[in-house]
Scaffold this motif. Structure first.
Motif, PDB file in Angstrom:
ATOM      1  N   PHE A 191       9.136  60.435  19.812  1.00  0.00           N
ATOM      2  CA  PHE A 191       8.293  59.293  20.088  1.00  0.00           C
ATOM      3  C   PHE A 191       8.983  58.664  21.263  1.00  0.00           C
ATOM      4  CE2 PHE A 191       8.243  59.946  15.486  1.00  0.00           C
ATOM      5  CZ  PHE A 191       6.577  60.722  15.335  1.00  0.00           C
ATOM      6  N   LEU A 192       8.169  57.857  21.703  1.00  0.00           N
ATOM      7  CA  LEU A 192       9.026  56.922  22.796  1.00  0.00           C
ATOM      8  C   LEU A 192       9.701  55.535  22.381  1.00  0.00           C
ATOM      9  CD1 LEU A 192       9.150  56.727  25.824  1.00  0.00           C
ATOM     10  CD2 LEU A 192       7.211  55.207  25.802  1.00  0.00           C
ATOM     11  N   ASP A 193      11.027  55.522  22.467  1.00  0.00           N
ATOM     12  CA  ASP A 193      11.728  54.451  22.143  1.00  0.00           C
ATOM     13  C   ASP A 193      12.377  53.933  23.262  1.00  0.00           C
ATOM     14  OD1 ASP A 193      13.239  52.717  20.731  1.00  0.00           O
ATOM     15  OD2 ASP A 193      14.557  54.093  19.811  1.00  0.00           O
ATOM     16  N   LEU A 194      12.132  52.597  23.702  1.00  0.00           N
ATOM     17  CA  LEU A 194      12.914  52.205  24.755  1.00  0.00           C
ATOM     18  C   LEU A 194      13.704  50.968  24.431  1.00  0.00           C
ATOM     19  CD1 LEU A 194       9.388  51.394  26.783  1.00  0.00           C
ATOM     20  CD2 LEU A 194      11.038  53.387  27.099  1.00  0.00           C
ATOM     21  N   GLU A 211      12.160  42.362  32.437  1.00  0.00           N
ATOM     22  CA  GLU A 211      11.924  43.458  31.062  1.00  0.00           C
ATOM     23  C   GLU A 211      10.515  43.865  30.930  1.00  0.00           C
ATOM     24  OE1 GLU A 211      13.181  43.788  26.522  1.00  0.00           O
ATOM     25  OE2 GLU A 211      14.606  42.778  27.731  1.00  0.00           O
ATOM     26  N   PRO A 212       9.584  42.786  30.917  1.00  0.00           N
ATOM     27  CA  PRO A 212       8.311  43.190  30.548  1.00  0.00           C
ATOM     28  C   PRO A 212       7.503  44.299  31.463  1.00  0.00           C
ATOM     29  CG  PRO A 212       8.564  40.849  29.822  1.00  0.00           C
ATOM     30  CD  PRO A 212       9.607  41.447  30.777  1.00  0.00           C
ATOM     31  N   ALA A 213       7.861  43.764  32.549  1.00  0.00           N
ATOM     32  CA  ALA A 213       7.256  44.726  33.939  1.00  0.00           C
ATOM     33  C   ALA A 213       7.949  46.088  33.636  1.00  0.00           C
ATOM     34  CB  ALA A 213       7.419  44.183  35.210  1.00  0.00           C
ATOM     35  N   LEU A 214       9.361  46.154  33.377  1.00  0.00           N
ATOM     36  CA  LEU A 214       9.765  47.647  33.197  1.00  0.00           C
ATOM     37  C   LEU A 214       9.335  48.275  32.117  1.00  0.00           C
ATOM     38  CD1 LEU A 214      13.470  46.688  33.905  1.00  0.00           C
ATOM     39  CD2 LEU A 214      12.215  48.031  35.516  1.00  0.00           C
ATOM     40  N   ARG A 215       9.209  47.505  30.891  1.00  0.00           N
ATOM     41  CA  ARG A 215       8.596  48.135  29.701  1.00  0.00           C
ATOM     42  C   ARG A 215       7.110  48.780  29.987  1.00  0.00           C
ATOM     43  NH1 ARG A 215       9.936  47.922  24.346  1.00  0.00           N
ATOM     44  NH2 ARG A 215      11.571  46.455  24.935  1.00  0.00           N
ATOM     45  N   ASN A 216       6.118  48.024  30.877  1.00  0.00           N
ATOM     46  CA  ASN A 216       5.028  48.590  31.059  1.00  0.00           C
ATOM     47  C   ASN A 216       5.095  49.883  31.882  1.00  0.00           C
ATOM     48  OD1 ASN A 216       3.851  46.661  29.647  1.00  0.00           O
ATOM     49  ND2 ASN A 216       3.556  45.147  31.217  1.00  0.00           N
ATOM     50  N   LEU A 217       5.953  49.766  32.912  1.00  0.00           N
ATOM     51  CA  LEU A 217       6.242  50.916  33.929  1.00  0.00           C
ATOM     52  C   LEU A 217       6.579  52.225  33.247  1.00  0.00           C
ATOM     53  CD1 LEU A 217       6.270  51.836  36.852  1.00  0.00           C
ATOM     54  CD2 LEU A 217       8.498  51.183  36.981  1.00  0.00           C
ATOM     55  N   GLY A 272      12.609  40.261  41.244  1.00  0.00           N
ATOM     56  CA  GLY A 272      11.332  41.202  40.440  1.00  0.00           C
ATOM     57  C   GLY A 272      11.189  42.271  41.291  1.00  0.00           C
ATOM     58  N   SER A 273      10.828  42.091  42.375  1.00  0.00           N
ATOM     59  CA  SER A 273      10.101  43.169  43.284  1.00  0.00           C
ATOM     60  C   SER A 273      11.282  44.101  43.331  1.00  0.00           C
ATOM     61  CB  SER A 273       9.762  42.529  44.624  1.00  0.00           C
ATOM     62  OG  SER A 273      10.590  42.234  45.465  1.00  0.00           O
ATOM     63  N   ILE A 274      12.499  43.679  43.690  1.00  0.00           N
ATOM     64  CA  ILE A 274      13.465  44.658  43.647  1.00  0.00           C
ATOM     65  C   ILE A 274      13.734  45.630  42.595  1.00  0.00           C
ATOM     66  CG2 ILE A 274      15.883  45.355  44.376  1.00  0.00           C
ATOM     67  CD1 ILE A 274      15.738  42.483  45.976  1.00  0.00           C
ATOM     68  N   VAL A 275      13.873  44.945  41.495  1.00  0.00           N
ATOM     69  CA  VAL A 275      13.932  45.803  40.135  1.00  0.00           C
ATOM     70  C   VAL A 275      12.814  46.663  39.968  1.00  0.00           C
ATOM     71  CG1 VAL A 275      14.113  45.500  37.726  1.00  0.00           C
ATOM     72  CG2 VAL A 275      15.364  44.020  39.122  1.00  0.00           C
ATOM     73  N   SER A 276      11.589  46.480  40.129  1.00  0.00           N
ATOM     74  CA  SER A 276      10.519  47.322  40.031  1.00  0.00           C
ATOM     75  C   SER A 276      10.423  48.382  40.890  1.00  0.00           C
ATOM     76  CB  SER A 276       9.146  46.769  40.296  1.00  0.00           C
ATOM     77  OG  SER A 276       9.065  45.425  39.480  1.00  0.00           O
ATOM     78  N   GLU A 277      11.072  48.285  42.376  1.00  0.00           N
ATOM     79  CA  GLU A 277      10.866  49.239  43.113  1.00  0.00           C
ATOM     80  C   GLU A 277      12.225  50.354  42.744  1.00  0.00           C
ATOM     81  OE1 GLU A 277      11.994  50.181  48.017  1.00  0.00           O
ATOM     82  OE2 GLU A 277      11.564  47.954  47.115  1.00  0.00           O
ATOM     83  N   GLN A 336      11.072  52.389  39.884  1.00  0.00           N
ATOM     84  CA  GLN A 336      10.144  53.443  40.147  1.00  0.00           C
ATOM     85  C   GLN A 336      10.675  54.543  40.687  1.00  0.00           C
ATOM     86  OE1 GLN A 336       6.650  53.832  39.350  1.00  0.00           O
ATOM     87  NE2 GLN A 336       7.498  55.831  39.724  1.00  0.00           N
ATOM     88  N   GLN A 337      11.821  54.057  41.651  1.00  0.00           N
ATOM     89  CA  GLN A 337      12.884  55.250  42.160  1.00  0.00           C
ATOM     90  C   GLN A 337      13.435  56.157  40.949  1.00  0.00           C
ATOM     91  OE1 GLN A 337      15.330  53.655  45.229  1.00  0.00           O
ATOM     92  NE2 GLN A 337      13.466  52.588  46.360  1.00  0.00           N
ATOM     93  N   ALA A 338      14.186  55.391  40.282  1.00  0.00           N
ATOM     94  CA  ALA A 338      14.613  56.056  38.897  1.00  0.00           C
ATOM     95  C   ALA A 338      14.073  56.958  38.080  1.00  0.00           C
ATOM     96  CB  ALA A 338      15.585  54.786  38.377  1.00  0.00           C
ATOM     97  N   LEU A 339      12.629  56.335  37.928  1.00  0.00           N
ATOM     98  CA  LEU A 339      11.779  57.091  36.897  1.00  0.00           C
ATOM     99  C   LEU A 339      11.361  58.247  37.830  1.00  0.00           C
ATOM    100  CD1 LEU A 339      10.252  56.849  34.593  1.00  0.00           C
ATOM    101  CD2 LEU A 339       8.677  55.561  35.439  1.00  0.00           C
ATOM    102  N   ASP A 340      11.107  58.236  38.952  1.00  0.00           N
ATOM    103  CA  ASP A 340      10.569  59.529  39.854  1.00  0.00           C
ATOM    104  C   ASP A 340      11.886  60.475  39.544  1.00  0.00           C
ATOM    105  OD1 ASP A 340       8.213  58.201  40.424  1.00  0.00           O
ATOM    106  OD2 ASP A 340       9.053  57.857  42.458  1.00  0.00           O
ATOM    107  N   ALA A 341      12.934  60.080  39.861  1.00  0.00           N
ATOM    108  CA  ALA A 341      14.133  61.152  39.475  1.00  0.00           C
ATOM    109  C   ALA A 341      14.087  61.545  38.181  1.00  0.00           C
ATOM    110  CB  ALA A 341      15.503  60.442  40.297  1.00  0.00           C
ATOM    111  N   LEU A 342      14.000  60.689  37.447  1.00  0.00           N
ATOM    112  CA  LEU A 342      13.978  61.069  35.994  1.00  0.00           C
ATOM    113  C   LEU A 342      13.098  61.953  35.589  1.00  0.00           C
ATOM    114  CD1 LEU A 342      15.415  60.585  32.951  1.00  0.00           C
ATOM    115  CD2 LEU A 342      13.837  58.904  32.775  1.00  0.00           C
TER     116      LEU A 342
END
Length: 300
Positions: free
Chosen positions: A39-42, A54-60, A132-137, A140-146
């Motif tokens: 399952f997905l465990d964050l 954190e909420p924006a990261l969780r949604n992403l 906020g915007s820097i963390v989201s960007e 997304q970069q880390a998520l693409d690499a992952l």
């Protein structure tokens, strides 16, 4: 599925900054680790300055990941690699004035320590920075690499599953010719028992009735040990698994169900076995299926 990705943000001086010495030019590092889980465990390990993100990261993450134990870590550091604020005289003067005012009303209050002054200076410096915007960007970069790393692992797992499919098909081919041989052997055995019984009773039972009963028992036993239907369903499940692997995408849940059905057919094959060779084939199948089950739980 496992994976790891790490990205960094290294800013320069901010244009229009009125107090360049007072505001520490801090970098941001973010990493995402993923290990296998059904399952997905964050989980998040963020500094206080980034808690609001954190909420924006969780949604992403929940929008783009379906499985895995995911850990997100972020750290702020100064541009020179030492996480210490640059203390300006003006900021230190403000702290001194505040301390004098507090101690005028509260004489027993302890004076500020160096560590406390540095912490307050760091907090004052980061208030002007919107992360906020820097963390989201970065996320997304880390998520693409992952996801790219997990895709490469998925290809390796798919290759392993295809290898197990080939071995299971080979075992099914070995089992198919054994079934009619076993049925014919059993019919012959019943006929031999019928002849022995007829010789023992010496005609007290009509030959036709005895022979008919023997053939009925032989037919019933043949139906019990006939595994043609199980082999047919097993091959159908193997075809469906191969089709899903060719299709790709989010197939983990469906593969889990098919692996469960494969295990059921292999169990039935073993329970109906009337020969040692068929039992061995059933055991070998279950070993391969269990290996597939362990890996399929890691696929999305």
């Amino acid at each position: 599925m496992t994976g790891y990705a790490s990205v960094q943000h290294r800013p320069g001086a901010t244009e229009g900054e009125t107090e360049p010495a007072a505001l520490p030019k801090r970098g941001l590092g973010l990493e995402i680790r993923a290990v296998n889980s059904r399952f997905l465990d964050l989980s998040f390990r963020l500094p206080d300055e980034l808690r609001a993100a954190e909420p924006a990261l969780r949604n992403l993450l929940t929008a783009q990941l379906k499985r895995g134990k995911i850990e997100v870590r972020a750290a702020l550091e100064s541009s020179d690699g030492v996480d210490l604020p640059d203390l300006s005289p003006r900021l230190l003067q403000r702290l001194s004035v505040l301390q004098d005012g507090i101690r005028a009303w509260l004489p027993q209050a302890a004076p500020l320590s160096v560590a406390e002054a540095m912490r307050l200076s760091a907090s004052a410096g980061t208030q002007a920075q919107d992360w906020g915007s820097i963390v989201s960007e970065l996320a997304q970069q880390a998520l693409d690499a992952l996801r790219a790393a997990r895709a490469r692992e998925g290809e390796r797992l798919a290759a392993m599953l295809r290898d197990r499919l080939v071995q299971l098909r080979a075992l099914a081919l070995q089992a198919q010719p054994l079934v009619p041989q076993l049925v014919q052997q059993q019919r012959q055995r019943f006929l031999e028992r019928w002849q022995e019984a007829m010789a023992a009773v010496e005609g007290s039972v009509p030959p036709e009735a005895a022979r008919e009963r023997a053939l009925t028992e032989a037919t019933a036993f043949a139906l019990r040990i006939d595994v043609a239907e199980e082999l047919s369903r097993l091959n159908a499940h193997l075809d469906e698994i191969e089709r899903l692997l060719d299709k790709g995408g989010e197939i983990g849940k469906r593969l889990e169900f098919l692996i469960q059905e494969l295990h059921r057919e292999a169990n039935t094959l073993g329970s109906k076995s009337a020969a040692l060779e068929l039992t061995r084939i059933s055991v070998d199948m279950k070993v391969l299926i269990e290996q597939m089950r362990e890996q399929v739980q890691n696929l999305e």
